[in-house]
Scaffold this motif. Structure first.
Motif, short mmCIF file in Angstrom:
data_model
loop_
_atom_site.label_atom_id
_atom_site.label_comp_id
_atom_site.label_asym_id
_atom_site.label_seq_id
_atom_site.Cartn_x
_atom_site.Cartn_y
_atom_site.Cartn_z
N SER A 1 31.08 -23.74 -58.17
CA SER A 1 30.72 -22.40 -57.66
C SER A 1 30.93 -21.35 -58.75
CB SER A 1 31.56 -22.04 -56.44
OG SER A 1 31.27 -22.93 -55.39
N ASP B 1 24.46 -23.07 -53.31
CA ASP B 1 25.83 -23.57 -53.35
C ASP B 1 26.14 -24.29 -52.04
OD1 ASP B 1 28.42 -24.14 -53.90
OD2 ASP B 1 29.02 -22.08 -54.40
N GLU B 2 26.05 -25.60 -52.07
CA GLU B 2 26.26 -26.45 -50.88
C GLU B 2 25.52 -25.90 -49.67
OE1 GLU B 2 29.81 -28.44 -50.37
OE2 GLU B 2 30.69 -27.84 -52.27
MG LIG Z 1 32.33 -24.38 -54.46
#
Ligand SMILES: [Mg+2]
Ligand SMILES: Nc1ncnc2c1ncn2[C@@H]1O[C@H](COP(=O)(O)OP(=O)(O)OP(=O)(O)O)[C@@H](O)[C@H]1O
Length: 245
Positions: free
Chosen positions: A53, A154-155
């Motif tokens: 991240s 991000d995910e």
């Molecule tokens: Mg992360």
């Protein structure tokens, strides 16, 4: 805090040179060199806390408070999708998609983007009337409408159930095929990375520990035995053996 000594050069691809990011005395990104050609679909794997991240936020220029150095080139139009859709609850779905955009043409594009993600007819719904998967579709529509040269995610499917996640994989890949942005998809899911991306990176100790091209045609099946070899290499790079998966 020290300012970043990075340059921002407008171009259609990502280029990192010696990118470093630190929190207090801890260096999380330790001199990363990376090139992402325009239109490439890249997945980024790594252990929790490895800095995925942090890297994505750096590329998105969302990390002004973080100490760092290095050079970073990113396209002008960048969209970011997070695990949580981040829809504003007090705005209807179409208004969320259009956020910050005005005019008839923008509205037309917003409606088109919602149709593309399968939400035609839900323009006037409130975010709390959407399922988790639908909310992520709306978040994708919000990105699309900005016609990004680079999509950072991000995910984005991390909070979805397995079946919805597989449907979202198909959707994301279809959207990519139609619009061809560069994609940097952060995930902790090796199979998600292999099925979606043409190139998978593993972040390890602040560096790119493995840079693997996935040379298999799309659409890919989880059951493709040839993907197993890639899976093993990635799991090994993550320090996971098949026995302990
Ligand atoms: Mg992360
Ligand atoms: N704002 C911050 N202040 C202090 N430390 C931070 C901050 N943001 C991240 N870190 C630290 O940097 C490291 C990398 O965090 P990051 O969120 O990039 O990891 P990640 O790979 O995305 O992990 P996850 O898979 O759990 O999301 C972690 O040790 C984290 O605690």
């Amino acid at each position: 805090m020290a300012p970043h000594t990075e340059q921002l050069i407008r171009s259609s691809a990502v280029q990192l040179r010696g990118l470093t990011r630190s929190f207090e005395d801890r260096t999380v990104l330790d001199g990363i060199d990376l090139d992402i050609p325009a239109g490439q679909f890249v997945a980024l794997l790594g252990h929790s806390g490895s800095g995925k991240s942090t890297l994505l936020r750096a590329v998105a220029h969302l990390d002004h408070e973080v100490v760092g150095s290095g050079q970073l080139t990113a396209p002008e139009r960048v969209s970011v999708v997070f695990q949580d859709s981040r829809l504003l609850p007090w705005r209807r779905v179409l208004d969320n998609v259009l956020l910050g955009l005005d005019g008839k043409e923008a509205e037309h594009k917003g409606r088109e983007a919602l149709a593309e993600v399968g939400l035609k007819g839900r323009e006037r719904a409130w975010p709390n009337e959407l399922s988790g998967g639908e909310a992520q579709r709306a978040a994708l529509a919000r990105s699309l409408v900005r016609e990004p040269e680079l999509l950072l995610a991000d995910e984005p499917f991390g909070a979805l159930d397995a079946l919805t996640r597989i449907k979202m994989h198909t959707l994301l890949r279809e959207l990519w095929e139609r619009h061809r942005p560069s994609v940097l998809l952060v995930t902790h899911d090796v199979d998600e990375a292999i099925v979606l991306a043409d190139r998978v990176l593993v972040l390890d100790h602040g560096r790119i520990g493995l840079d693997l091209t996935i040379d298999r045609p799309h659409p890919r099946s989880y059951r493709d035995p040839l993907l197993g070899e890639y899976r093993e290499r990635l799991l090994a790079a993550l320090g996971v053996t098949e026995d302990h998966k």
